[in-house]
Design a protein around this motif. Structure first.
Motif, mmCIF file in Angstrom:
data_model
loop_
_atom_site.group_PDB
_atom_site.id
_atom_site.type_symbol
_atom_site.label_atom_id
_atom_site.label_comp_id
_atom_site.label_asym_id
_atom_site.label_seq_id
_atom_site.Cartn_x
_atom_site.Cartn_y
_atom_site.Cartn_z
ATOM 1 N N ALA A 189 0.848 -1.191 0.000
ATOM 2 C CA ALA A 189 0.000 0.000 0.000
ATOM 3 C C ALA A 189 0.882 1.239 0.000
ATOM 4 O O ALA A 189 1.521 1.557 0.997
ATOM 5 N N THR A 190 0.927 1.926 -1.131
ATOM 6 C CA THR A 190 1.769 3.106 -1.269
ATOM 7 C C THR A 190 1.026 4.196 -2.030
ATOM 8 O O THR A 190 -0.041 3.972 -2.587
ATOM 9 N N ASP A 191 1.619 5.378 -2.046
ATOM 10 C CA ASP A 191 1.103 6.451 -2.896
ATOM 11 C C ASP A 191 1.264 6.029 -4.348
ATOM 12 O O ASP A 191 2.105 5.197 -4.674
ATOM 13 N N GLU A 192 0.493 6.671 -5.227
ATOM 14 C CA GLU A 192 0.530 6.312 -6.640
ATOM 15 C C GLU A 192 1.640 7.061 -7.404
ATOM 16 O O GLU A 192 1.788 6.898 -8.604
ATOM 17 N N ASP A 193 2.436 7.839 -6.705
ATOM 18 C CA ASP A 193 3.508 8.566 -7.389
ATOM 19 C C ASP A 193 4.701 7.646 -7.648
ATOM 20 O O ASP A 193 4.694 6.470 -7.300
ATOM 21 N N ARG A 194 5.714 8.183 -8.290
ATOM 22 C CA ARG A 194 6.886 7.370 -8.647
ATOM 23 C C ARG A 194 7.590 6.816 -7.417
ATOM 24 O O ARG A 194 8.078 5.692 -7.436
ATOM 25 N N GLU A 195 7.641 7.604 -6.347
ATOM 26 C CA GLU A 195 8.305 7.127 -5.131
ATOM 27 C C GLU A 195 7.556 5.930 -4.548
ATOM 28 O O GLU A 195 8.157 4.936 -4.145
ATOM 29 N N GLY A 196 6.226 6.014 -4.515
ATOM 30 C CA GLY A 196 5.428 4.904 -4.007
ATOM 31 C C GLY A 196 5.589 3.656 -4.849
ATOM 32 O O GLY A 196 5.708 2.539 -4.341
ATOM 33 N N GLU A 197 5.601 3.830 -6.165
ATOM 34 C CA GLU A 197 5.809 2.697 -7.067
ATOM 35 C C GLU A 197 7.194 2.088 -6.862
ATOM 36 O O GLU A 197 7.353 0.868 -6.864
ATOM 37 N N ALA A 198 8.192 2.936 -6.660
ATOM 38 C CA ALA A 198 9.559 2.444 -6.435
ATOM 39 C C ALA A 198 9.646 1.663 -5.129
ATOM 40 O O ALA A 198 10.296 0.617 -5.067
ATOM 41 N N ILE A 199 8.987 2.157 -4.089
ATOM 42 C CA ILE A 199 8.990 1.449 -2.804
ATOM 43 C C ILE A 199 8.382 0.062 -2.974
ATOM 44 O O ILE A 199 8.937 -0.942 -2.513
ATOM 45 N N SER A 200 7.236 -0.021 -3.638
ATOM 46 C CA SER A 200 6.591 -1.320 -3.847
ATOM 47 C C SER A 200 7.465 -2.250 -4.677
ATOM 48 O O SER A 200 7.584 -3.432 -4.370
ATOM 49 N N TRP A 201 8.087 -1.716 -5.729
ATOM 50 C CA TRP A 201 8.947 -2.539 -6.576
ATOM 51 C C TRP A 201 10.137 -3.069 -5.774
ATOM 52 O O TRP A 201 10.473 -4.253 -5.852
ATOM 53 N N HIS A 202 10.775 -2.204 -4.997
ATOM 54 C CA HIS A 202 11.933 -2.629 -4.213
ATOM 55 C C HIS A 202 11.554 -3.671 -3.167
ATOM 56 O O HIS A 202 12.296 -4.627 -2.931
ATOM 57 N N LEU A 203 10.399 -3.510 -2.535
ATOM 58 C CA LEU A 203 9.952 -4.516 -1.563
ATOM 59 C C LEU A 203 9.690 -5.848 -2.247
ATOM 60 O O LEU A 203 10.049 -6.905 -1.719
ATOM 61 N N THR A 204 9.075 -5.800 -3.421
ATOM 62 C CA THR A 204 8.833 -7.034 -4.171
ATOM 63 C C THR A 204 10.142 -7.754 -4.449
ATOM 64 O O THR A 204 10.248 -8.971 -4.276
ATOM 65 N N GLN A 205 11.157 -7.007 -4.867
ATOM 66 C CA GLN A 205 12.467 -7.588 -5.171
ATOM 67 C C GLN A 205 13.165 -8.095 -3.909
ATOM 68 O O GLN A 205 13.658 -9.216 -3.871
ATOM 69 N N LEU A 225 8.968 -11.536 -3.631
ATOM 70 C CA LEU A 225 7.537 -11.733 -3.824
ATOM 71 C C LEU A 225 7.221 -11.955 -5.297
ATOM 72 O O LEU A 225 7.881 -11.398 -6.174
ATOM 73 N N ASP A 226 6.193 -12.744 -5.561
ATOM 74 C CA ASP A 226 5.718 -12.952 -6.921
ATOM 75 C C ASP A 226 4.803 -11.774 -7.261
ATOM 76 O O ASP A 226 3.735 -11.632 -6.652
ATOM 77 N N PRO A 227 5.180 -10.918 -8.211
ATOM 78 C CA PRO A 227 4.354 -9.754 -8.535
ATOM 79 C C PRO A 227 2.928 -10.107 -8.966
ATOM 80 O O PRO A 227 2.011 -9.329 -8.756
ATOM 81 N N LYS A 228 2.737 -11.286 -9.536
ATOM 82 C CA LYS A 228 1.399 -11.689 -9.979
ATOM 83 C C LYS A 228 0.495 -12.064 -8.808
ATOM 84 O O LYS A 228 -0.726 -12.025 -8.926
ATOM 85 N N LYS A 229 1.090 -12.424 -7.671
ATOM 86 C CA LYS A 229 0.308 -12.829 -6.511
ATOM 87 C C LYS A 229 0.230 -11.733 -5.450
ATOM 88 O O LYS A 229 -0.554 -11.827 -4.518
ATOM 89 N N THR A 230 1.045 -10.706 -5.586
ATOM 90 C CA THR A 230 1.070 -9.627 -4.605
ATOM 91 C C THR A 230 -0.027 -8.625 -4.922
ATOM 92 O O THR A 230 -0.189 -8.204 -6.057
ATOM 93 N N LYS A 231 -0.782 -8.256 -3.916
ATOM 94 C CA LYS A 231 -1.891 -7.319 -4.078
ATOM 95 C C LYS A 231 -1.378 -5.891 -3.912
ATOM 96 O O LYS A 231 -0.404 -5.643 -3.202
ATOM 97 N N ARG A 232 -2.053 -4.960 -4.569
ATOM 98 C CA ARG A 232 -1.672 -3.551 -4.471
ATOM 99 C C ARG A 232 -2.855 -2.716 -4.030
ATOM 100 O O ARG A 232 -3.981 -2.916 -4.489
ATOM 101 N N ILE A 233 -2.581 -1.792 -3.143
ATOM 102 C CA ILE A 233 -3.559 -0.769 -2.734
ATOM 103 C C ILE A 233 -2.877 0.560 -3.006
ATOM 104 O O ILE A 233 -1.711 0.739 -2.675
ATOM 105 N N VAL A 234 -3.607 1.505 -3.588
ATOM 106 C CA VAL A 234 -3.032 2.809 -3.888
ATOM 107 C C VAL A 234 -3.743 3.879 -3.077
ATOM 108 O O VAL A 234 -4.973 3.922 -3.058
ATOM 109 N N PHE A 235 -2.970 4.717 -2.422
ATOM 110 C CA PHE A 235 -3.513 5.841 -1.670
ATOM 111 C C PHE A 235 -3.286 7.125 -2.457
ATOM 112 O O PHE A 235 -2.194 7.340 -2.995
ATOM 113 N N HIS A 236 -4.296 7.955 -2.523
ATOM 114 C CA HIS A 236 -4.152 9.248 -3.190
ATOM 115 C C HIS A 236 -3.971 10.359 -2.171
ATOM 116 O O HIS A 236 -3.307 11.342 -2.433
#
Length: 74
Positions: free
Chosen positions: A39-55, A59-70
Motif C-alpha cells: 500500500a503506497t502512494d501512486e507517485d513514482r516514489e510509491g511505485e519504487a517502494i513497492s517494486w523494491h519490496l517485491t524484489q 515476492l511474486d508480482p502476480k500474486k502480490t496485491k496492491r492498494i493505492v492511496f491518493h
C-alpha cells in the motif's frame, strides 16, 4: 562495482544496506505463505517502494496485491 551490468543491457545491481538486513529477514519470514498487500502512494516514489519490496522480499508480482492511496488526512 559500478552498480550496473554493462554486458547485460545495463541491468542495475541493488544492494540491501547492512542496517536493513534484519528488517528484510523479518519481513520475508512474515510474508512466506501470506497474502501480501503493498500500500503506497501512486507517485513514482510509491511505485519504487513497492517494486523494491517485491524484489527484496522475493515476492511474486502476480500474486502480490496492491492498494493505492491518493491522500491520507486526519
Amino acid at each position: 562495482k559500478m552498480g550496473i551490468d554493462v554486458d547485460h543491457k545495463f541491468e542495475p545491481s541493488y544492494v540491501i544496506p547492512p542496517k536493513a538486513k534484519t528488517v528484510i529477514k523479518q519481513l520475508k519470514a512474515r510474508a512466506k505463505g501470506a497474502e501480501v498487500y503493498l500500500a503506497t502512494d501512486e507517485d513514482r516514489e510509491g511505485e519504487a517502494i513497492s517494486w523494491h519490496l517485491t524484489q527484496a522480499l522475493g515476492l511474486d508480482p502476480k500474486k502480490t496485491k496492491r492498494i493505492v492511496f491518493h491522500e491520507i488526512t486526519k
